[in-house]
Design a protein around this motif. Sequence first.
Motif, PDB file in Angstrom:
ATOM      1  N   HIS A 268       0.840  -1.202   0.000  1.00  0.00           N
ATOM      2  CA  HIS A 268       0.000   0.000   0.000  1.00  0.00           C
ATOM      3  C   HIS A 268       0.881   1.259   0.000  1.00  0.00           C
ATOM      4  CE1 HIS A 268      -3.222   2.757   1.301  1.00  0.00           C
ATOM      5  NE2 HIS A 268      -2.389   3.174   2.233  1.00  0.00           N
ATOM      6  N   ARG A 269       1.911   1.261   0.821  1.00  0.00           N
ATOM      7  CA  ARG A 269       2.818   2.402   0.923  1.00  0.00           C
ATOM      8  C   ARG A 269       3.655   2.554  -0.342  1.00  0.00           C
ATOM      9  NH1 ARG A 269       8.721   2.154   0.869  1.00  0.00           N
ATOM     10  NH2 ARG A 269       9.566   3.556   2.445  1.00  0.00           N
ATOM     11  N   ASN A 270       4.130   1.421  -0.901  1.00  0.00           N
ATOM     12  CA  ASN A 270       4.966   1.479  -2.104  1.00  0.00           C
ATOM     13  C   ASN A 270       4.206   1.994  -3.315  1.00  0.00           C
ATOM     14  OD1 ASN A 270       7.100   0.509  -0.629  1.00  0.00           O
ATOM     15  ND2 ASN A 270       6.981  -1.580  -1.420  1.00  0.00           N
ATOM     16  N   ALA A 271       2.867   1.882  -3.251  1.00  0.00           N
ATOM     17  CA  ALA A 271       2.041   2.397  -4.341  1.00  0.00           C
ATOM     18  C   ALA A 271       1.837   3.910  -4.234  1.00  0.00           C
ATOM     19  CB  ALA A 271       0.691   1.689  -4.352  1.00  0.00           C
ATOM     20  N   GLY A 272       2.486   4.535  -3.230  1.00  0.00           N
ATOM     21  CA  GLY A 272       2.413   5.986  -3.096  1.00  0.00           C
ATOM     22  C   GLY A 272       1.375   6.480  -2.116  1.00  0.00           C
ATOM     23  N   ASN A 273       0.832   5.564  -1.305  1.00  0.00           N
ATOM     24  CA  ASN A 273      -0.203   5.940  -0.347  1.00  0.00           C
ATOM     25  C   ASN A 273       0.397   6.195   1.043  1.00  0.00           C
ATOM     26  OD1 ASN A 273      -2.495   5.435  -2.179  1.00  0.00           O
ATOM     27  ND2 ASN A 273      -1.791   3.315  -2.051  1.00  0.00           N
ATOM     28  N   GLY A 274      -0.320   6.945   1.849  1.00  0.00           N
ATOM     29  CA  GLY A 274       0.114   7.225   3.215  1.00  0.00           C
ATOM     30  C   GLY A 274      -0.603   6.337   4.207  1.00  0.00           C
ATOM     31  N   ALA A 275       0.010   6.152   5.383  1.00  0.00           N
ATOM     32  CA  ALA A 275      -0.597   5.321   6.414  1.00  0.00           C
ATOM     33  C   ALA A 275      -0.110   5.751   7.788  1.00  0.00           C
ATOM     34  CB  ALA A 275      -0.269   3.844   6.187  1.00  0.00           C
ATOM     35  N   LEU A 276      -0.986   5.596   8.775  1.00  0.00           N
ATOM     36  CA  LEU A 276      -0.646   5.748  10.189  1.00  0.00           C
ATOM     37  C   LEU A 276      -0.847   4.384  10.841  1.00  0.00           C
ATOM     38  CD1 LEU A 276       0.028   7.559  12.680  1.00  0.00           C
ATOM     39  CD2 LEU A 276      -2.455   7.878  12.947  1.00  0.00           C
ATOM     40  N   ILE A 277       0.236   3.782  11.321  1.00  0.00           N
ATOM     41  CA  ILE A 277       0.194   2.470  11.945  1.00  0.00           C
ATOM     42  C   ILE A 277       0.442   2.645  13.442  1.00  0.00           C
ATOM     43  CG2 ILE A 277       1.120   0.126  11.963  1.00  0.00           C
ATOM     44  CD1 ILE A 277      -0.106   0.936   9.287  1.00  0.00           C
ATOM     45  N   VAL A 278      -0.508   2.253  14.262  1.00  0.00           N
ATOM     46  CA  VAL A 278      -0.393   2.377  15.719  1.00  0.00           C
ATOM     47  C   VAL A 278      -0.087   0.997  16.285  1.00  0.00           C
ATOM     48  CG1 VAL A 278      -1.554   3.061  17.846  1.00  0.00           C
ATOM     49  CG2 VAL A 278      -2.075   4.244  15.700  1.00  0.00           C
ATOM     50  N   SER A 279       1.028   0.884  17.005  1.00  0.00           N
ATOM     51  CA  SER A 279       1.424  -0.428  17.517  1.00  0.00           C
ATOM     52  C   SER A 279       2.183  -0.295  18.826  1.00  0.00           C
ATOM     53  CB  SER A 279       2.297  -1.164  16.495  1.00  0.00           C
ATOM     54  OG  SER A 279       2.692  -2.427  16.996  1.00  0.00           O
ATOM     55  N   SER A 280       1.917  -1.236  19.748  1.00  0.00           N
ATOM     56  CA  SER A 280       2.692  -1.305  20.988  1.00  0.00           C
ATOM     57  C   SER A 280       3.876  -2.247  20.847  1.00  0.00           C
ATOM     58  CB  SER A 280       1.787  -1.760  22.139  1.00  0.00           C
ATOM     59  OG  SER A 280       1.177  -2.996  21.839  1.00  0.00           O
ATOM     60  N   GLU A 281       4.025  -2.880  19.657  1.00  0.00           N
ATOM     61  CA  GLU A 281       5.130  -3.795  19.388  1.00  0.00           C
ATOM     62  C   GLU A 281       6.269  -3.036  18.707  1.00  0.00           C
ATOM     63  OE1 GLU A 281       5.395  -6.867  20.234  1.00  0.00           O
ATOM     64  OE2 GLU A 281       3.370  -7.579  20.650  1.00  0.00           O
ATOM     65  N   LEU A 282       7.395  -2.882  19.387  1.00  0.00           N
ATOM     66  CA  LEU A 282       8.489  -2.114  18.812  1.00  0.00           C
ATOM     67  C   LEU A 282       9.053  -2.758  17.553  1.00  0.00           C
ATOM     68  CD1 LEU A 282      10.763  -0.466  21.526  1.00  0.00           C
ATOM     69  CD2 LEU A 282       9.228   0.583  19.867  1.00  0.00           C
ATOM     70  N   ASP A 283       9.083  -4.088  17.498  1.00  0.00           N
ATOM     71  CA  ASP A 283       9.561  -4.753  16.283  1.00  0.00           C
ATOM     72  C   ASP A 283       8.733  -4.312  15.079  1.00  0.00           C
ATOM     73  OD1 ASP A 283      11.567  -6.094  17.576  1.00  0.00           O
ATOM     74  OD2 ASP A 283      10.489  -7.995  17.736  1.00  0.00           O
ATOM     75  N   GLU A 284       7.429  -4.207  15.267  1.00  0.00           N
ATOM     76  CA  GLU A 284       6.534  -3.791  14.188  1.00  0.00           C
ATOM     77  C   GLU A 284       6.752  -2.327  13.832  1.00  0.00           C
ATOM     78  OE1 GLU A 284       2.341  -5.288  13.168  1.00  0.00           O
ATOM     79  OE2 GLU A 284       2.103  -3.974  14.898  1.00  0.00           O
ATOM     80  N   VAL A 285       6.948  -1.497  14.833  1.00  0.00           N
ATOM     81  CA  VAL A 285       7.195  -0.073  14.606  1.00  0.00           C
ATOM     82  C   VAL A 285       8.443   0.121  13.756  1.00  0.00           C
ATOM     83  CG1 VAL A 285       7.924   2.046  15.780  1.00  0.00           C
ATOM     84  CG2 VAL A 285       5.986   0.726  16.665  1.00  0.00           C
ATOM     85  N   PHE A 286       9.518  -0.595  14.097  1.00  0.00           N
ATOM     86  CA  PHE A 286      10.758  -0.470  13.334  1.00  0.00           C
ATOM     87  C   PHE A 286      10.627  -1.080  11.945  1.00  0.00           C
ATOM     88  CE2 PHE A 286      12.824   0.187  17.508  1.00  0.00           C
ATOM     89  CZ  PHE A 286      13.587   1.301  17.196  1.00  0.00           C
ATOM     90  N   ALA A 287       9.859  -2.170  11.834  1.00  0.00           N
ATOM     91  CA  ALA A 287       9.728  -2.847  10.540  1.00  0.00           C
ATOM     92  C   ALA A 287       8.968  -1.998   9.533  1.00  0.00           C
ATOM     93  CB  ALA A 287       9.025  -4.192  10.719  1.00  0.00           C
TER      94      ALA A 287
END
Length: 504
Positions: A445-464
């Motif tokens: 979704h992001r690579n297609a030029g779209n924006g996103a807000l991802i909310v996560s308490s998992e730091l691995d996911e935040v960094f990924a």
Amino acid sequence: MRLELRGITKRFGTFTANDQISITVEPGEIHCLLGENGAGKSTLMNVLFGLLHPDEGEILIDGVATKFSNSGEAVRHGIGMVHQHFMLVPVFSVAENVVLGFEPTKSLNRVDYKKATDDIRRISKEFNLEVNPDAIVENLPVGLQQRVEILKALSHDAELLILDEPTAVLTPQEIDALMAIMRSLAEAGKSILFITHKLKEVKAVSDVITIIRQGKVVGTAQPTDSESQLASLMVGRDVALTVEKSAFTPGGEVFEIRDLVVRDDRGLVAVNGVSLEVRAGEIMALAGVQGNGQTELVEAIAGMRPVESGSIMLNGRDITNASPRVVLDAGLGHIPEDRQRDGLVMSMSVADNLVLNTPRRAPFARRGSRNLGAINDNAERLVKDFDIRTTSTQELVSSLSGGNQQKVIVARELSRPLEFLVASQPTRGLDVGSIEYVHRQMVNHRNAGNGALIVSSELDEVFALGDRIAVMYAGKISGIVDPSTSREAIGLLMTGTSDGVTHE
């Protein structure tokens, strides 16, 4: 304590949750139980703690076969359990929580709080679990609340501790402290059964690793084994543990929050003057310990909670306090925190859930009537494209696994034209295979030029996922940083401390 589980089998009707499981835990050993969602880990622990009764097999403690009719008997036999969701009374003190149900008494049957307090101080010092016995639990940070749970078990003379997903809501610093406590307990001869899906933690602290898949023990592993090896044993196939993203080349601003104030269900300010902007081709990852206003922020963006002041703009359009229908029609995709409560209608089919956000639009409706052919064709296509494991598109979504329920939501939101995606805890409770899939879809979704807000308490996911990382603490943004920032620095921001952290 030496614990042996021999041939434990537990059935629910025709479904076998545990199938001839045998495990041995030695004194002073940290034994990790690793497996996918639904592999049978929690069922097995509930059998061990006396909350469920096995259909076959036996439990041996120091070589003696033992049966528990309830959790109280398990406690009296030296087994303690620290649940993922703490079993504490928030308005009670630490001492009151620790002795609850096992209160020491003195004359006239009054509770001897002096003895309770003295015992807590002694155990705290012995196992490096420092906490004030007089503190009110609801005023303590999550990491200290977890210490109270461990103290409660140790005060009942537990020789074996079951820790069920113990790091799910902790900051990196609190996780490090917990790992040190676990090692201290093991060195003192306590046995620990450690349940987690976080491979880094398994490798960091475990002595022995047992892998369960589909209710059976499929093998054991060593902490020296690679994360890829552990993941493959869990899932039964190779799993990509890193997310491949193209270079970060953001476009213009597509989403903006300005000075947002939102109240929680108690009427208290949960979001306190938050400002953020996200650009096209960017994932903004919002990190933070659960309960710092993230839930209320996402609900306000999605039109599910009123905004007291401030604004929410989507591609220049003001959607502040718009209804969920208007927000969705404006092109905002929403993957909610609670998939079953807010993302699905559990009594409806997979096919119907895949058109929940567009039921009145062509081709799914025509002249006021549902177009069942188009709905079914859409479902067949999305089930295939998004790898949703179901026996039929007409199957009730309630019968799917958690991972496949999440895939239904992801497929529904990402299969329509979007201006922006908001995803809250998008992989909570998912196994590594499902996490891999959901992450890949979001990056596409992001690579297609779209924006996103991802909310996560998992730091691995935040960094990924994050191209930039915002951190939320006490209802405010405590910092916005580059993903090259260290985990320790972000952990400080998660506690409201920003010393030495470089902000944008």
